[in-house]
Motif scaffolding. Sequence first.
Motif, PDB file in Angstrom:
ATOM      1  N   HIS A  43       2.272  -0.968 -10.732  1.00  0.00           N
ATOM      2  CA  HIS A  43       1.725  -0.871  -9.372  1.00  0.00           C
ATOM      3  C   HIS A  43       0.638   0.199  -9.306  1.00  0.00           C
ATOM      4  N   ALA A  44       0.822   1.238 -10.113  1.00  0.00           N
ATOM      5  CA  ALA A  44      -0.145   2.343 -10.100  1.00  0.00           C
ATOM      6  C   ALA A  44      -1.520   1.878 -10.576  1.00  0.00           C
ATOM      7  N   LEU A  45      -1.559   0.799 -11.381  1.00  0.00           N
ATOM      8  CA  LEU A  45      -2.835   0.328 -11.919  1.00  0.00           C
ATOM      9  C   LEU A  45      -3.730  -0.335 -10.873  1.00  0.00           C
ATOM     10  N   THR A  46      -3.196  -0.562  -9.680  1.00  0.00           N
ATOM     11  CA  THR A  46      -4.002  -1.224  -8.643  1.00  0.00           C
ATOM     12  C   THR A  46      -5.177  -0.357  -8.206  1.00  0.00           C
ATOM     13  N   ILE A  47      -5.119   0.920  -8.580  1.00  0.00           N
ATOM     14  CA  ILE A  47      -6.242   1.843  -8.339  1.00  0.00           C
ATOM     15  C   ILE A  47      -6.540   2.492  -9.682  1.00  0.00           C
ATOM     16  N   PRO A  48      -7.827   2.639 -10.068  1.00  0.00           N
ATOM     17  CA  PRO A  48      -8.139   3.157 -11.404  1.00  0.00           C
ATOM     18  C   PRO A  48      -7.445   4.492 -11.697  1.00  0.00           C
ATOM     19  N   ARG A  49      -6.862   4.613 -12.893  1.00  0.00           N
ATOM     20  CA  ARG A  49      -6.130   5.829 -13.281  1.00  0.00           C
ATOM     21  C   ARG A  49      -6.598   6.286 -14.647  1.00  0.00           C
ATOM     22  N   ASP A  50      -6.452   7.567 -14.903  1.00  0.00           N
ATOM     23  CA  ASP A  50      -6.655   8.087 -16.246  1.00  0.00           C
ATOM     24  C   ASP A  50      -5.429   7.711 -17.081  1.00  0.00           C
ATOM     25  N   PRO A  51      -5.625   6.997 -18.201  1.00  0.00           N
ATOM     26  CA  PRO A  51      -4.482   6.472 -18.973  1.00  0.00           C
ATOM     27  C   PRO A  51      -3.495   7.550 -19.428  1.00  0.00           C
ATOM     28  N   GLN A  52      -4.012   8.658 -19.952  1.00  0.00           N
ATOM     29  CA  GLN A  52      -3.121   9.706 -20.441  1.00  0.00           C
ATOM     30  C   GLN A  52      -2.304  10.295 -19.290  1.00  0.00           C
ATOM     31  N   GLU A  53      -2.984  10.482 -18.155  1.00  0.00           N
ATOM     32  CA  GLU A  53      -2.324  11.049 -16.992  1.00  0.00           C
ATOM     33  C   GLU A  53      -1.240  10.094 -16.473  1.00  0.00           C
ATOM     34  N   LEU A  54      -1.538   8.809 -16.500  1.00  0.00           N
ATOM     35  CA  LEU A  54      -0.557   7.823 -16.030  1.00  0.00           C
ATOM     36  C   LEU A  54       0.715   7.892 -16.874  1.00  0.00           C
ATOM     37  N   VAL A 106      -0.279  -4.639   6.121  1.00  0.00           N
ATOM     38  CA  VAL A 106      -0.947  -3.469   6.701  1.00  0.00           C
ATOM     39  C   VAL A 106      -1.401  -2.496   5.611  1.00  0.00           C
ATOM     40  N   GLN A 107      -0.554  -2.353   4.572  1.00  0.00           N
ATOM     41  CA  GLN A 107      -0.902  -1.397   3.530  1.00  0.00           C
ATOM     42  C   GLN A 107      -2.180  -1.809   2.798  1.00  0.00           C
ATOM     43  N   PHE A 108      -2.354  -3.104   2.587  1.00  0.00           N
ATOM     44  CA  PHE A 108      -3.590  -3.568   1.950  1.00  0.00           C
ATOM     45  C   PHE A 108      -4.790  -3.249   2.837  1.00  0.00           C
ATOM     46  N   LYS A 109      -4.636  -3.507   4.115  1.00  0.00           N
ATOM     47  CA  LYS A 109      -5.745  -3.228   5.043  1.00  0.00           C
ATOM     48  C   LYS A 109      -6.113  -1.748   5.001  1.00  0.00           C
ATOM     49  N   GLU A 110      -5.078  -0.902   4.947  1.00  0.00           N
ATOM     50  CA  GLU A 110      -5.338   0.540   4.916  1.00  0.00           C
ATOM     51  C   GLU A 110      -5.978   0.968   3.597  1.00  0.00           C
ATOM     52  N   LYS A 111      -5.346   0.536   2.489  1.00  0.00           N
ATOM     53  CA  LYS A 111      -5.820   1.007   1.185  1.00  0.00           C
ATOM     54  C   LYS A 111      -7.173   0.429   0.810  1.00  0.00           C
ATOM     55  N   SER A 112      -7.491  -0.765   1.289  1.00  0.00           N
ATOM     56  CA  SER A 112      -8.798  -1.348   0.974  1.00  0.00           C
ATOM     57  C   SER A 112      -9.830  -0.872   1.992  1.00  0.00           C
ATOM     58  N   GLY A 114     -10.459  -1.694   4.861  1.00  0.00           N
ATOM     59  CA  GLY A 114     -11.117  -2.757   5.618  1.00  0.00           C
ATOM     60  C   GLY A 114     -12.168  -3.527   4.842  1.00  0.00           C
ATOM     61  N   SER A 115     -12.473  -3.114   3.585  1.00  0.00           N
ATOM     62  CA  SER A 115     -13.495  -3.877   2.865  1.00  0.00           C
ATOM     63  C   SER A 115     -12.856  -4.699   1.743  1.00  0.00           C
ATOM     64  N   ALA A 116     -12.337  -5.859   2.123  1.00  0.00           N
ATOM     65  CA  ALA A 116     -11.604  -6.714   1.193  1.00  0.00           C
ATOM     66  C   ALA A 116     -12.480  -7.198   0.039  1.00  0.00           C
ATOM     67  N   GLU A 117     -13.774  -7.346   0.281  1.00  0.00           N
ATOM     68  CA  GLU A 117     -14.702  -7.845  -0.745  1.00  0.00           C
ATOM     69  C   GLU A 117     -14.659  -7.007  -2.022  1.00  0.00           C
ATOM     70  N   SER A 118     -14.637  -5.696  -1.867  1.00  0.00           N
ATOM     71  CA  SER A 118     -14.713  -4.835  -3.039  1.00  0.00           C
ATOM     72  C   SER A 118     -13.345  -4.292  -3.469  1.00  0.00           C
ATOM     73  N   ALA A 119     -12.299  -4.667  -2.743  1.00  0.00           N
ATOM     74  CA  ALA A 119     -10.958  -4.213  -3.122  1.00  0.00           C
ATOM     75  C   ALA A 119     -10.513  -4.937  -4.388  1.00  0.00           C
ATOM     76  N   GLY A 120      -9.666  -4.295  -5.176  1.00  0.00           N
ATOM     77  CA  GLY A 120      -9.159  -4.926  -6.390  1.00  0.00           C
ATOM     78  C   GLY A 120      -8.215  -6.081  -6.063  1.00  0.00           C
ATOM     79  N   VAL A 121      -8.226  -7.104  -6.923  1.00  0.00           N
ATOM     80  CA  VAL A 121      -7.331  -8.239  -6.716  1.00  0.00           C
ATOM     81  C   VAL A 121      -5.875  -7.781  -6.840  1.00  0.00           C
ATOM     82  N   GLY A 122      -5.640  -6.842  -7.758  1.00  0.00           N
ATOM     83  CA  GLY A 122      -4.282  -6.314  -7.948  1.00  0.00           C
ATOM     84  C   GLY A 122      -3.759  -5.623  -6.707  1.00  0.00           C
TER      85      GLY A 122
END
Length: 325
Positions: A43-54, A106-112, A114-122
């Motif tokens: 789930h954490a991968l839905t937003i870019p993460r530093d691999p070592q930190e993850l 609602v969480q998708f709306k908040e985290k994206s 409002g700009s669904a176009e550029s939000a990650g598919v994940g």
Amino acid sequence: MVRVFSGAQPTGIIHLGNYLGALKQYVDLQNETDCYYCVVNMHALTIPRDPQELKEKTLDVAAIYLAIGLDPKKATLFVQSQVPAHTEAAWLLQCISRVGELSRMVQFKEKSKGSAESAGVGLFTYPILQAADILLYQAEKVPVGEDQRQHIELTRDIAERFNRDYGEVFTLPEILVPKVGAKIMALDEPTKKMSKSAESKWNSIALLDDPKLIEKKLKRAVTDSENQVRYDLETKPGVSNLLTIYSTFSGISIRELERKYEGLGYGQFKKDLIEVTIDYLRPIQERFQEIRHSGYVEEVLKDGAEKANQVANETLSKMRQAMGI
Ligand code: ADP
Ligand code: NA
């Protein structure tokens, strides 16, 4: 025995909101239920993460599970990516899910933002992965904070649809939110929930914050100008939030706390709250330091993954069979 599933993302150090809303319930449930608690690193991968930190944060969350008192003899602790059934089940469930129902999250709306176009598919489909997490364990109860209610409802909808279209495979899960603490608010902005992803460090207290920092954060916590310790969510969200935290850490009811601080004002109230919080977290922090780099955490996760794989694969084969693959 009642089956329980829940998980937390390794996206930052677990804070008081996560703990009081969800993780404390994990511990309360471990004696009388068959429970599965996951570190949901995919789930954490839905937003870019530093691999070592993850990687490190995944072990941090697992160590916190142990440090707060989860016992691997009573609860199965594991990492999501070590159980491949989750991703396969998520794909199967995606094929019976609707774009419309995900768009309403609602969480998708908040985290994206409002700009669904550029939000990650994940980011868009992750509630389905969450549904897979829960359904694979045939969980009856899902201990989470109030913010997860909509996702649990979606999980039920998807499970019902699967059962109707392909035959009874899934148990329908129920949300389990605590009576007190289901929604802990941000310290600096008590009309919003405390969150790992908040930009300001004054938003939350992490379970691993040192005493000095806890003191600073609580001193800065927003209250109001009334200077009366009274619980009123509408007009006194800041003080009410602090009362909730104080009450759960001390075991003293909110009513009693109101009486205790009558006429004393916020200075004394905060001073005592700081002490109560530091005292409550100290043994958790000590235990964390003891085990985090001892090899014990990895050992527990290995055993946990073995057990989780067995249970998850059993459900997955029922799904595959039902769907004809
Ligand atoms: P976050 O929302 O902080 O990024 P997660 O998504 O990993 O954290 O959530 C872990 C658990 O903590 C979930 O059960 C969630 O409902 C709960 N939770 C998160 N924030 C709060 C909060 N402010 N109050 C109560 N529970 C919360
Ligand atoms: Na148990």
